[in-house]
Design an enzyme around this catalytic site. Sequence first.
Site, PDB file in Angstrom:
ATOM      1  N   HIS A 290      17.422  13.174  22.770  1.00  8.97           N
ATOM      2  CA  HIS A 290      16.340  12.715  21.898  1.00  8.97           C
ATOM      3  C   HIS A 290      14.995  13.145  22.476  1.00  8.97           C
ATOM      4  O   HIS A 290      14.869  13.404  23.673  1.00  8.97           O
ATOM      5  CB  HIS A 290      16.358  11.186  21.768  1.00  8.97           C
ATOM      6  CG  HIS A 290      17.326  10.677  20.756  1.00  8.97           C
ATOM      7  ND1 HIS A 290      18.691  10.734  20.946  1.00  8.97           N
ATOM      8  CD2 HIS A 290      17.145  10.107  19.530  1.00  8.97           C
ATOM      9  CE1 HIS A 290      19.305  10.210  19.903  1.00  8.97           C
ATOM     10  NE2 HIS A 290      18.385   9.830  19.027  1.00  8.97           N
TER      11      HIS A 290
ATOM     12  N   SER B 131      16.444   7.450  14.727  1.00  9.33           N
ATOM     13  CA  SER B 131      15.989   7.336  16.112  1.00  9.33           C
ATOM     14  C   SER B 131      15.035   8.435  16.529  1.00  9.33           C
ATOM     15  O   SER B 131      14.229   8.244  17.455  1.00  9.33           O
ATOM     16  CB  SER B 131      17.199   7.310  17.054  1.00  9.33           C
ATOM     17  OG  SER B 131      18.027   8.443  16.844  1.00  9.33           O
TER      18      SER B 131
END
Length: 307
Positions: A286, A61
Amino acid sequence: MAYGIPSDGPARRRRKATVAAALGGCALVAASTTPAAAHGGDPGHGFGHDRSTSYVALGDSYTSGPLIPTQVDAGCARSDHNYPSLVAAARKVSAFKDVSCSGATTAEMWKAQGTNGPQLDAVQRDTDLVSVQIGGNDIGFASIIGTCAALSSRDLTGNPCQQYYDASGTDQLTLNIAQTAPKVDKVLRAIRARAPHARILVVGYPDLLPDDGSGCYPTVPFAAKDFPYLRDTGKRLNLMLRLVAAWNGARYVDTYGPTVGHDMCKAPADRWIEPLQPTSPAAPAHPNAKGEAAMAQAVLDRLARHH
């Protein structure tokens, strides 16, 4: 083990032992924040002047860019503004395949993940450049964050998460990283077998937490002394990736150094990594669009260096 190395010779066993030893060394851990030195054995020489390149991006990811506009693959949470896409556009490559997928481990290099086929299938004999960013999910990235957040209330000024992972007398996260090394090694050897002339880039992970060890509870809900513990764990993961890259004649791309000062604890205007409650389009913990752009620049800078 399913992802182990099928046949270990004496030299490879020594390498694995060196990884385990290095992960415990403070000096080597600190070195993981600096760009890797040049290593021989990379047949992808001359790429800096070649614009007709076939580029394949593999990864999890951190590569795919979940929730960053525009999402082009819902199953893998892949953005067209992730770092591989930015690199491909900047390099004006002739062919580009991005098969990165949110949640991927080294296992997904060989097996399908939903509708995403085995990532290694995208690597062909005529591929010129491969980037791979993998290993975070192998060590249990998501569960580490959840565990440390849940344990923080036990002792906000202490290190309950570190105590949890060190309950056996051996730090479990350091052990997880050491056990992931042969899996990454196998991935790199598989890439080399499929694309013997390709330049291989192993992309490290960015700086998630303040490099000075400070915290920012409750924006990031970890106990005070767990911030430096988790920072060092991230550095150990990057160190392992750097070492395994070197042993396989691949180039390591440092994304930690360029992102220092833009971690989850910074103000929204300054951060490139979103906290557990994002304020910009990105998955929790993230990179946001700025973070992906910073990683793209790190890749481009590495490609610009001929040695």
